[in-house]
Design an enzyme around this catalytic site. Structure first.
Site, short mmCIF file in Angstrom:
data_model
loop_
_atom_site.label_atom_id
_atom_site.label_comp_id
_atom_site.label_asym_id
_atom_site.label_seq_id
_atom_site.Cartn_x
_atom_site.Cartn_y
_atom_site.Cartn_z
N LYS A 164 0.87 -1.18 0.00
CA LYS A 164 0.00 0.00 0.00
C LYS A 164 0.90 1.22 0.00
O LYS A 164 2.01 1.19 0.55
CB LYS A 164 -0.88 0.01 1.25
CG LYS A 164 -2.13 0.83 1.11
CD LYS A 164 -3.19 0.05 0.35
CE LYS A 164 -4.47 0.82 0.20
NZ LYS A 164 -5.51 -0.02 -0.42
N GLY A 213 -24.25 3.09 1.36
CA GLY A 213 -23.20 3.63 0.48
C GLY A 213 -23.58 3.41 -0.96
O GLY A 213 -23.42 2.31 -1.49
N GLY A 240 -22.29 4.69 -3.74
CA GLY A 240 -21.25 5.26 -4.59
C GLY A 240 -20.89 4.27 -5.69
O GLY A 240 -21.76 3.54 -6.19
N ASN A 241 -19.62 4.22 -6.05
CA ASN A 241 -19.18 3.36 -7.14
C ASN A 241 -19.55 1.90 -6.86
O ASN A 241 -20.30 1.27 -7.62
CB ASN A 241 -17.67 3.55 -7.33
CG ASN A 241 -17.14 2.73 -8.49
OD1 ASN A 241 -17.91 2.35 -9.38
ND2 ASN A 241 -15.86 2.45 -8.49
N ALA A 242 -19.06 1.35 -5.75
CA ALA A 242 -19.29 -0.06 -5.45
C ALA A 242 -20.78 -0.32 -5.19
O ALA A 242 -21.37 -1.25 -5.76
CB ALA A 242 -18.44 -0.47 -4.26
N GLY A 243 -21.41 0.51 -4.35
CA GLY A 243 -22.80 0.26 -3.94
C GLY A 243 -23.81 0.38 -5.07
O GLY A 243 -24.74 -0.42 -5.16
P1 NAD Z 1 -17.41 6.03 -3.28
O1 NAD Z 1 -16.79 7.25 -2.70
O2 NAD Z 1 -17.73 6.00 -4.74
O3 NAD Z 1 -18.78 5.72 -2.51
C1 NAD Z 1 -18.95 5.77 -1.12
C2 NAD Z 1 -20.41 6.09 -0.85
O4 NAD Z 1 -20.66 5.99 0.55
C3 NAD Z 1 -20.81 7.53 -1.24
O5 NAD Z 1 -22.06 7.48 -1.91
C4 NAD Z 1 -20.96 8.25 0.09
O6 NAD Z 1 -21.91 9.29 0.04
C5 NAD Z 1 -21.43 7.09 0.96
N1 NAD Z 1 -21.29 7.30 2.40
C6 NAD Z 1 -20.25 7.88 3.07
N2 NAD Z 1 -20.52 7.86 4.40
C7 NAD Z 1 -21.71 7.25 4.55
C8 NAD Z 1 -22.52 6.93 5.67
N3 NAD Z 1 -22.15 7.21 6.92
N4 NAD Z 1 -23.71 6.29 5.46
C9 NAD Z 1 -24.10 5.99 4.21
N5 NAD Z 1 -23.38 6.27 3.12
C10 NAD Z 1 -22.20 6.89 3.28
O7 NAD Z 1 -16.45 4.83 -2.88
P2 NAD Z 1 -16.41 3.35 -3.49
O8 NAD Z 1 -15.36 3.28 -4.53
O9 NAD Z 1 -17.80 2.90 -3.81
O10 NAD Z 1 -15.85 2.54 -2.24
C11 NAD Z 1 -16.70 2.23 -1.12
C12 NAD Z 1 -15.96 1.28 -0.20
O11 NAD Z 1 -15.61 0.11 -0.90
C13 NAD Z 1 -14.66 1.83 0.39
O12 NAD Z 1 -14.49 1.27 1.68
C14 NAD Z 1 -13.61 1.25 -0.52
O13 NAD Z 1 -12.35 1.14 0.13
C15 NAD Z 1 -14.22 -0.11 -0.79
N6 NAD Z 1 -13.68 -0.71 -1.99
C16 NAD Z 1 -13.95 -0.16 -3.20
C17 NAD Z 1 -13.39 -0.73 -4.33
C18 NAD Z 1 -13.72 -0.17 -5.70
O14 NAD Z 1 -13.24 -0.78 -6.67
N7 NAD Z 1 -14.48 0.88 -5.83
C19 NAD Z 1 -12.55 -1.86 -4.22
C20 NAD Z 1 -12.32 -2.42 -2.96
C21 NAD Z 1 -12.89 -1.82 -1.85
#
Ligand code: NAD
Length: 403
Positions: free
Chosen positions: A92, A204, A206-209
């Site tokens: 990392k 959440g 965002g991207n993953a959700g």
């Molecule tokens: P992102 O920033 O696109 O999405 C995060 C979402 O969570 C946003 O919509 C934000 O508004 C929401 N959020 C923040 N605090 C919150 C709360 N208290 N309650 C509800 N929603 C809340 O990030 P992402 O890329 O989707 O990543 C999300 C998680 O998944 C992170 O922990 C990241 O490390 C993990 N992850 C992502 C990937 C990836 O490829 N995107 C890979 C491995 C792990």
């Protein structure tokens, strides 16, 4: 790690090796700012373990980056790569900087200078960084370019998470969510449970959700609630993720969305976590289910798409309540798996179509789940403990053979 090590009776010397990163790199990154002044930023790269292959892990640009956290995250990557049986180790990196305060030109100069500082320690066969918090495909493109200049030839495999135009892989954008879907579906199949009608709550959006919500809906799951940092949207009869997403893009707040033909209401983020449902998907941040609220969780299963969303104390409470948790190192490993596929394609200079990526991702994720499931039965362990056991068995074998 310690709980799993005890259950599997891990050799104490191997445990000692895994508790310590192999190499810590600290660099200073001087950057000429737009106003003519020079600022020196601090950057790190922690290479945790390479027993099974080159180091792999993201780079974050964030004001709160600190060495201890980077060390922990690098160990997490070693476990994640080992649980899905990728021939990679863990690493990392990060720079202490608030990228939002930089101009695009300053961000580029910072990235290129950090790449130069790391150049002796990275490469397709040595250590392959990727995007993480506040880093993206453009930043990966600058690192690729800088590293290629130093080597005097194109080295696309020096980082992953690149755009398709620069050696990126098909399927990378939604790989984390897709990988989670493959694990979840295999879990339900193994437990002889039907997909249809299973209710899903997603923290959440965002991207993953949001990708996960779309996949779930498409498969026949009933997504009843989603949330972002400002609030949650609850639709008892189920919601259409596509509509919720376009509303979120327009208004910025998913909780306030009114979805035509669907009766929905806004609820708080706290309420979302305590909704009655079959599957609670955590895809926001770390430490969301804690000892304060774990007793109120009513889901039958938690899927951790985020890293570390359930605190260690909450983990114990959930286990006592009989709530199963599919842990992050397995559930979100689809991202690093397709990163590995990207590296393989770069090294071969031969690119796969989307079907080929999906086929290989599904195989990797379902085989990993099967092994974790078997180990959970064999060692009478939670899925989290079993995931660590699966990973550490592979690491133990590799380290023993090499020593
Ligand atoms: P992102 O920033 O696109 O999405 C995060 C979402 O969570 C946003 O919509 C934000 O508004 C929401 N959020 C923040 N605090 C919150 C709360 N208290 N309650 C509800 N929603 C809340 O990030 P992402 O890329 O989707 O990543 C999300 C998680 O998944 C992170 O922990 C990241 O490390 C993990 N992850 C992502 C990937 C990836 O490829 N995107 C890979 C491995 C792990």
């Amino acid at each position: 790690m310690r709980r799993a090590a005890k259950l599997m009776d891990l050799n104490v010397e191997i445990e000692m090796i895994l508790q310590n990163p192999e190499r810590l790199i600290e660099v200073s990154v001087p950057v000429r700012m737009d106003n003519g002044c020079l600022r020196v930023f601090r950057g790190f790269r922690v290479q945790h373990n390479s027993a099974r292959g080159p180091y792999k892990g993201g780079i974050r640009f964030h004001p709160d980056v600190d060495l201890e956290e980077i060390k922990a995250l690098s160990a997490w990557m070693t476990m994640k790569c080992a649980v899905v049986n990728l021939p990679l180790g863990g690493a990392k990196g990060g720079v202490i900087v608030d990228p939002k305060e930089l101009s695009i030109e300053e961000l580029e100069r910072l990235t290129r200078r950090y790449a130069v500082a790391l150049a002796p320690f990275i490469g397709p066969k040595l250590d392959i960084p990727a995007p993480d918090v506040y880093t993206n495909a453009q930043i990966m493109a600058w690192i690729t370019d800088e590293y290629s200049k130093i080597k005097g030839k194109n080295v696309f495999g020096v980082v992953t998470g690149k755009s398709l135009a620069l050696g990126g892989s098909e399927g990378r954008i939604d790989a984390t969510s897709q990988g989670g879907v493959y694990v979840l579906c295999k879990y339900l199949e193994d437990l002889n449970e039907d997909i249809k009608g299973q209710t899903v709550v997603i923290q959440g959006f965002g991207n993953a959700g949001s990708h996960f919500a779309k996949f779930m809906h498409g498969l026949g799951f009933k997504v009843i609630a989603v949330s972002d940092s400002k609030g949650a949207l609850y639709c008892e009869e189920g919601l259409l993720p596509e509509k919720a997403l376009s509303c979120k893009v327009e208004s910025g707040l998913v909780g306030e969305c009114e979805l035509a033909g669907q009766s929905c209401k806004m609820i708080s983020n706290e309420e979302l976590l305590e909704l009655e449902c079959d599957i609670l998907v955590l895809s926001a941040l770390e430490n969301q289910v804690t000892k304060e609220n774990a007793a109120n969780v009513k889901a039958k299963l938690i899927l951790e798409l985020a890293n570390g969303p359930v605190s260690p104390e909450a983990d114990v409470i959930l286990a006592e309540k009989g709530i199963k948790v599919i842990p992050d190192i397995l559930a979100n490993a689809g991202g690093v798996t397709v990163s590995y596929f990207e590296l393989v394609q770069n090294e071969a200079n031969y690119y796969w179509d989307s079907d080929e990526v999906q086929e290989k991702l599904k195989k990797t994720m379902t085989e990993a789940w099967t092994e974790v499931f078997e180990n959970s039965k064999k060692y009478n362990a939670t899925y989290r403990e079993a995931a660590f056991i699966t990973a550490m068995k592979r690491l133990e074998e590799a380290i023993k053979l090499r020593s």
